[in-house]
Enzyme design. Sequence first.
Site, mmCIF file in Angstrom:
data_model
loop_
_atom_site.group_PDB
_atom_site.id
_atom_site.type_symbol
_atom_site.label_atom_id
_atom_site.label_comp_id
_atom_site.label_asym_id
_atom_site.label_seq_id
_atom_site.Cartn_x
_atom_site.Cartn_y
_atom_site.Cartn_z
ATOM 1 N N ARG A 47 9.425 4.999 7.226
ATOM 2 C CA ARG A 47 8.721 6.284 7.243
ATOM 3 C C ARG A 47 8.084 6.598 8.592
ATOM 4 O O ARG A 47 7.426 7.633 8.729
ATOM 5 C CB ARG A 47 7.653 6.294 6.149
ATOM 6 C CG ARG A 47 8.243 6.239 4.749
ATOM 7 C CD ARG A 47 7.219 5.857 3.697
ATOM 8 N NE ARG A 47 6.208 6.865 3.462
ATOM 9 C CZ ARG A 47 6.365 7.919 2.659
ATOM 10 N NH1 ARG A 47 7.523 8.126 2.056
ATOM 11 N NH2 ARG A 47 5.377 8.770 2.466
ATOM 12 N N TYR A 58 -5.954 2.142 8.348
ATOM 13 C CA TYR A 58 -5.532 2.710 9.620
ATOM 14 C C TYR A 58 -6.762 2.686 10.524
ATOM 15 O O TYR A 58 -7.779 3.314 10.194
ATOM 16 C CB TYR A 58 -5.069 4.157 9.461
ATOM 17 C CG TYR A 58 -3.795 4.357 8.671
ATOM 18 C CD1 TYR A 58 -2.550 4.159 9.270
ATOM 19 C CD2 TYR A 58 -3.835 4.773 7.346
ATOM 20 C CE1 TYR A 58 -1.377 4.360 8.559
ATOM 21 C CE2 TYR A 58 -2.669 4.972 6.622
ATOM 22 C CZ TYR A 58 -1.441 4.767 7.232
ATOM 23 O OH TYR A 58 -0.286 4.966 6.515
ATOM 24 N N SER A 88 -4.076 1.395 -0.666
ATOM 25 C CA SER A 88 -3.901 2.248 0.498
ATOM 26 C C SER A 88 -5.209 2.920 0.897
ATOM 27 O O SER A 88 -6.024 3.290 0.041
ATOM 28 C CB SER A 88 -2.853 3.326 0.197
ATOM 29 O OG SER A 88 -2.796 4.293 1.236
ATOM 30 N N PRO A 139 0.831 -1.210 0.000
ATOM 31 C CA PRO A 139 0.000 0.000 0.000
ATOM 32 C C PRO A 139 0.863 1.258 0.000
ATOM 33 O O PRO A 139 1.709 1.446 0.868
ATOM 34 C CB PRO A 139 -0.799 -0.126 1.303
ATOM 35 C CG PRO A 139 0.027 -1.016 2.186
ATOM 36 C CD PRO A 139 0.716 -1.963 1.258
ATOM 37 N N THR A 183 -2.722 -1.439 9.401
ATOM 38 C CA THR A 183 -1.434 -0.844 9.755
ATOM 39 C C THR A 183 -1.411 -0.579 11.251
ATOM 40 O O THR A 183 -2.224 0.190 11.768
ATOM 41 C CB THR A 183 -1.205 0.460 8.968
ATOM 42 O OG1 THR A 183 -1.078 0.135 7.577
ATOM 43 C CG2 THR A 183 0.065 1.154 9.425
ATOM 44 N N LYS A 209 -0.006 -5.333 9.619
ATOM 45 C CA LYS A 209 1.177 -4.806 8.953
ATOM 46 C C LYS A 209 1.909 -3.850 9.892
ATOM 47 O O LYS A 209 1.320 -2.888 10.390
ATOM 48 C CB LYS A 209 0.779 -4.071 7.666
ATOM 49 C CG LYS A 209 1.937 -3.419 6.915
ATOM 50 C CD LYS A 209 1.429 -2.739 5.658
ATOM 51 C CE LYS A 209 2.547 -2.052 4.897
ATOM 52 N NZ LYS A 209 3.061 -0.855 5.615
ATOM 53 N N HIS A 248 7.152 0.304 7.815
ATOM 54 C CA HIS A 248 6.512 1.376 7.043
ATOM 55 C C HIS A 248 7.494 1.989 6.044
ATOM 56 O O HIS A 248 7.457 3.185 5.752
ATOM 57 C CB HIS A 248 5.991 2.465 7.994
ATOM 58 C CG HIS A 248 4.680 3.071 7.584
ATOM 59 N ND1 HIS A 248 3.513 2.792 8.238
ATOM 60 C CD2 HIS A 248 4.354 3.942 6.594
ATOM 61 C CE1 HIS A 248 2.518 3.477 7.682
ATOM 62 N NE2 HIS A 248 3.004 4.183 6.675
#
Length: 320
Positions: free
Chosen positions: A223, A111, A89, A60, A137, A196, A220
């Site tokens: 990031r 998320y 995503s 994603p 995530t 994830k 990530h």
Amino acid sequence: MTVYQDFFEGGAGEERTLRANVDAFERRRIIPRVLRGTGPRDLRTTLLGTDLSMPLLLAPTAFHLLAHPTGETGAAGAAAAAGIAMVVSMAATQPIEQIADTGATLWFQLYPQPDLDFQDRLLRRVTKAGVKAIVVTVDSPVFGHRTRDLANGFTDLPAGLTCANMDGRDIAMDDTLSWEHIDRLRAATGLPLVLKGILHPADAGLAVTHGADAVIVSNHGGRQLDGAIATLDALPAVLQAVGGRIPVLVDGGIRRGTDILVALALGAAATLVGRVGIRGLAGGPDGVREKIENLRAQLDHALALAGAQRPADLSPDQIS
């Protein structure tokens, strides 16, 4: 680089973890087996009911319309043509229904949102669109400190672009995120649930306990927390903690077919690439397809030289 190139290529802080992901693969060496009579290789695999032509998914990544006018549909069409899956995503710039119209096999990245009613509506929407798994995530209770974006003043999408599946709202990061949120998601969807952002083996064990169907060893793409362990370095301990009960995938730092081979030999069920796909998308859907096919050809060649007909023939003792 342009502002948008920096967004896709950059990482958090001093980008130590971003570099560490790549360096971890650079350090590994393959120990080939010989005289194995492999013949033609077979890269196919099945993962959570998803048939893949090779053990690879598009990870994603947000805001594809910043990379090319075809956006997420361009990447999804390339994935469909290549016979692999794409993880869409939550920050996609095109609606999930439009992306699904490409015929691609899609998973959806989520998320967890504090607004549970909205989250439930979104889950119903993406399920109706035909996604095959929900990828949660779990490494983002707050937003990463992304130095390049801050230096460039990149804080908002340009006019005309939105997170197309958010009904006009912003994606919220939630610093109260806990295993209770995972339990609620597990109860809210019958789709496979993939976590994830797992790096610690204790969390991998908890993921199994809380009903995850798979985990992705991920930081990530470097990031979020700068200084976090490289994903390939974290992979063996996570695999040991899971003990074969659920599949373990890995992303971060994968740039070539031999990187995929190393991850598979260590025990990963499949790999994901993010920046590789986005770099391809800069040239349109054909660019994405070219990147995927290059990885396929490199993996096939590496398998032959390593003495394996299929990924399952690889073993950890072939990596040093």
